[in-house]
Design an enzyme around this catalytic site. Structure first.
Site, PDB file in Angstrom:
ATOM      1  CG  ASP A 101      -2.178   0.685   1.108  1.00 20.57           C
ATOM      2  OD1 ASP A 101      -2.174   1.765   0.482  1.00 20.57           O
ATOM      3  OD2 ASP A 101      -3.204   0.177   1.609  1.00 20.57           O
ATOM      4  CG  ASP A 198      -4.077   6.263   0.900  1.00 20.75           C
ATOM      5  OD1 ASP A 198      -5.069   5.566   1.136  1.00 20.75           O
ATOM      6  OD2 ASP A 198      -3.839   7.337   1.490  1.00 20.75           O
ATOM      7  CD  GLU A 239      -8.630   5.231  -1.193  1.00 22.91           C
ATOM      8  OE1 GLU A 239      -9.504   5.028  -0.342  1.00 22.91           O
ATOM      9  OE2 GLU A 239      -7.648   5.956  -0.980  1.00 22.91           O
ATOM     10  CG  HIS A 311      -8.594  -0.277   5.089  1.00 22.38           C
ATOM     11  ND1 HIS A 311      -8.483  -0.447   3.722  1.00 22.38           N
ATOM     12  CD2 HIS A 311      -8.148   0.973   5.358  1.00 22.38           C
ATOM     13  CE1 HIS A 311      -7.973   0.650   3.204  1.00 22.38           C
ATOM     14  NE2 HIS A 311      -7.759   1.531   4.165  1.00 22.38           N
ATOM     15  CG  ASP A 312     -10.922   3.309   4.350  1.00 17.33           C
ATOM     16  OD1 ASP A 312     -10.318   3.321   5.441  1.00 17.33           O
ATOM     17  OD2 ASP A 312     -10.405   3.692   3.280  1.00 17.33           O
TER      18      ASP A 312
HETATM   19  O1  ISL Z   1     -12.824   6.236   4.631  1.00 15.80           O
HETATM   20  C1  ISL Z   1     -13.414   6.944   3.864  1.00 15.80           C
HETATM   21  C2  ISL Z   1     -14.765   7.187   4.051  1.00 15.80           C
HETATM   22  O2  ISL Z   1     -15.090   6.674   5.245  1.00 15.80           O
HETATM   23  C3  ISL Z   1     -12.807   7.516   2.709  1.00 15.80           C
HETATM   24  O3  ISL Z   1     -13.289   8.774   2.417  1.00 15.80           O
HETATM   25  C4  ISL Z   1     -11.320   7.561   2.910  1.00 15.80           C
HETATM   26  O4  ISL Z   1     -10.969   8.541   3.832  1.00 15.80           O
HETATM   27  C5  ISL Z   1     -10.698   7.840   1.607  1.00 15.80           C
HETATM   28  O5  ISL Z   1     -11.139   6.826   0.764  1.00 15.80           O
HETATM   29  C6  ISL Z   1      -9.211   7.791   1.697  1.00 15.80           C
HETATM   30  O6  ISL Z   1      -8.826   6.588   2.297  1.00 15.80           O
HETATM   31  C7  ISL Z   1      -7.503   6.253   2.332  1.00 15.80           C
HETATM   32  O7  ISL Z   1      -6.666   7.282   2.785  1.00 15.80           O
HETATM   33  C8  ISL Z   1      -6.879   7.708   4.123  1.00 15.80           C
HETATM   34  C9  ISL Z   1      -6.898   6.529   5.103  1.00 15.80           C
HETATM   35  O8  ISL Z   1      -7.357   6.986   6.349  1.00 15.80           O
HETATM   36  C10 ISL Z   1      -7.772   5.405   4.619  1.00 15.80           C
HETATM   37  O9  ISL Z   1      -7.698   4.307   5.480  1.00 15.80           O
HETATM   38  C11 ISL Z   1      -7.305   5.065   3.237  1.00 15.80           C
HETATM   39  O10 ISL Z   1      -7.992   3.956   2.708  1.00 15.80           O
HETATM   40  C12 ISL Z   1      -5.757   8.653   4.441  1.00 15.80           C
HETATM   41  O11 ISL Z   1      -4.527   8.073   4.114  1.00 15.80           O
END
Ligand code: ISL
Ligand code: CA
Length: 534
Positions: A101, A198, A239, A311-312
């Site tokens: 990641d 990310d 992402e 995981h989100d």
């Molecule tokens: O989690 C989200 C909504 O609940 C998303 O908006 C998320 O914040 C967004 O997709 C970005 O996510 C990624 O980057 C973030 C991290 O906190 C997340 O875990 C990751 O998947 C910041 O690095």
């Protein structure tokens, strides 16, 4: 032309691991790389052949590893570089791939680049981040509050799109581009086979102007990372947050030398009207998104990412399925709907045992920085009970509870004598790997069969997709065809009904309930896959 990269990726089946919560090997309550190694056979036997590890780099963990303090070193709690080398080796021995990641948009404020940068305006790292005397706009952080933070030492404001401890890198600075190329190359040299990137679409910004969609230099930066000879073979999934097909083409078309695929997120809104508010809708909502994206990506020959969890996200089964009496049926029906479509499958840890969302009675049981911010906001207008319902529904913790391996006190994730870093899943005693494997209705075993079928069948992997159910139908039926062979996939939604199919099929080779083709009655969430008699 650099890439022949697309053709083979439909053979990849990617299992996503949140290392902190997967398996603890040394009894400190935190999952680690040795824990991952100990479960590789479990993942391989499921039918996955690649692992995506959420960030496992040095980090103070303000956002569980998405705040990286050193991209080329391992988080203390997860182990050492020797453990990572061993993991890569153990994966490759099993003919499995590793996807890391990459977090290129921001670093932790503990990263040496930031620690140097904040010292003043005349050091090599001074322009690694966005510094302004006064905030140039009113951007808000995704986790709440202003996205600009004043730094005493530098006497200026820096940008943090996410938490205060996650400072956005200034990609306009060529030294940042070079530094991130070096990070990618470091891991490629170690044997890493791909990256999940990310918030890729955040890295180019149009400061000090307002945010207006994708930044002007985004594609140039992506190519700087992945359009090079050294990186062209990698599997890369960005992402992104765009749902515009034209943007997706620009990221993923074969001749672009950018990404293999992009996560498209709109179907993740199924079953909710916003992140913290449920909406009463079932599998039909998911089907509509899937049909749309199958068409759009197919027309343009793009690789689609087949996923419904990460995981989100709170688990999809709890939003659109029945996660109580018909949990097995819902979990297996959704999997069949999704993974026999065209694209590259992703499975998030716990999904393969039908893990649903969790539920807690106190805000003290939550950890996720995003949901704690939301809770504070909701408490201004809602009662404690109402605010807790919101958080229970939408918290990212739902997907981050320790993996439930068995029904012991700490569910086999860590020693029973110690505290796991995050409270055990509220349904872990009932739903765990051990119980699932002992059950006649094992979600894991169904996944095994499904993935085995897909792995050995070019038609179900690469064949044409023809949807034969109508938009108003309360079921989803589609035909996959290649050369003269045709397969039918039928997934019934929540109601029992007779489904009339246009053509004859052989006995199903896969079904979540016992059935005969002659019987047109489908029970709730029943699904079947059969070869057609042509
Ligand atoms: O989690 C989200 C909504 O609940 C998303 O908006 C998320 O914040 C967004 O997709 C970005 O996510 C990624 O980057 C973030 C991290 O906190 C997340 O875990 C990751 O998947 C910041 O690095
Ligand atoms: Ca540990």
């Amino acid at each position: 032309m650099l890439c022949s990269k697309y053709s083979d990726f439909t053979k990849w089946v990617i299992y996503q691991i949140y290392p902190r919560s997967f398996m603890d090997s040394n009894g400190d309550g935190i999952g680690d790389l040795q824990g991952v190694i100990s479960k590789l056979d479990y993942i391989k036997e499921l039918g996955a052949n690649a692992v995506w590890l959420c960030p496992c780099f040095k980090s103070p963990n303000e956002d569980n590893g998405y705040d990286v303090a050193d991209y080329c070193d391992i988080m203390d709690e997860f182990g050492t570089m020797a453990d990572m080398d061993q993991l890569i080796d153990e994966l490759h021995k099993r003919s499995m791939k590793l996807i890391l990641d990459l977090v290129p948009n921001h670093t932790s404020t503990d990263h040496v680049w930031f620690r140097e940068s904040r010292k003043g305006k005349d050091n090599p790292y001074s322009d690694f981040y966005y510094w302004f005397d006064v905030p140039p706009n009113d951007w808000e952080s995704s986790f709440g509050g202003s996205a600009w933070q004043y730094d005493e030492m530098r006497g200026q404001y820096y940008l943090h799109t996410f938490a205060v401890g996650q400072a956005d890198l200034n990609w306009e600075n060529p030294a940042v581009v070079k530094a991130m190329q070096d990070v990618v190359d470091f891991w490629v040299d170690k044997g890493c086979d791909g990256f999940r990137i990310d918030v890729i679409d955040c890295i180019s910004k149009d400061l000090p102007n307002d945010r207006n969609g994708l930044g002007p230099r985004l594609h140039e930066y992506i190519r700087a990372l992945f359009g090079r000879e050294k990186t062209a073979h990698l599997f890369t999934v960005g992402e992104g947050h765009t749902n515009e097909i034209d943007d997706i083409v620009l990221h993923c078309a074969h001749d672009r030398n950018e990404l293999s695929t992009l996560f498209i997120f709109d179907h993740m809104e199924c079953g909710r009207s916003d992140k913290f508010t449920p909406k009463d809708e079932g599998l039909r909502a998911l089907r509509d998104y899937l049909v749309y994206w199958q068409n759009e990506t197919d027309k343009r020959d793009l690789l689609y990412s087949l996923f419904i969890e990460n995981h989100d996200q709170p688990q999809m089964i709890s939003r659109i399925g029945n996660d109580r009496e018909l949990r097995y049926e819902s979990a297996t029906c959704i999997a069949t709907m999704l993974y026999l479509l065209k694209g590259v499958p992703f499975i998030y840890q716990g999904q393969e045992i039908g893990m649903p969302a969790a539920h807690y009675d106190s805000i003290d049981d939550f950890d996720d920085v995003e949901c704690l911010g939301a809770y504070r906001k909701y408490r201004r207008t809602l009662s404690e009970e109402e605010a807790l319902e919101k958080v229970n529904f939408g918290s990212r913790d739902n997907a981050r509870h320790p993996m439930a391996w068995d029904d012991s006190k700490n569910c086999g994730f860590t020693d029973d004598g110690c505290e796991p870093w995050l409270i055990n899943h509220s349904r872990a005693k009932e739903i765990n790997v051990k119980n699932d494997l002992n059950s006649k209705k094992s979600v894991y075993r169904f996944y095994q069969e499904l993935l085995k079928l897909r792995a050995g069948n070019d038609v179900l992997r690469d064949g044409n997709v023809e949807v034969i159910s109508k938009p108003e139908d309360e079921f989803f039926a589609y035909i996959r065809s290649l050369n003269d062979e045709k397969w039918m996939v039928i997934c019934n939604f929540g109601k029992e009904q007779v489904i009339e199919l246009p053509s004859d099929c052989e006995e199903p080779v896969l079904a979540n309930l016992e059935r005969k083709t002659s019987d047109g009655l489908y029970r709730p969430y029943e699904c079947a896959v059969a070869k057609m008699i042509c």
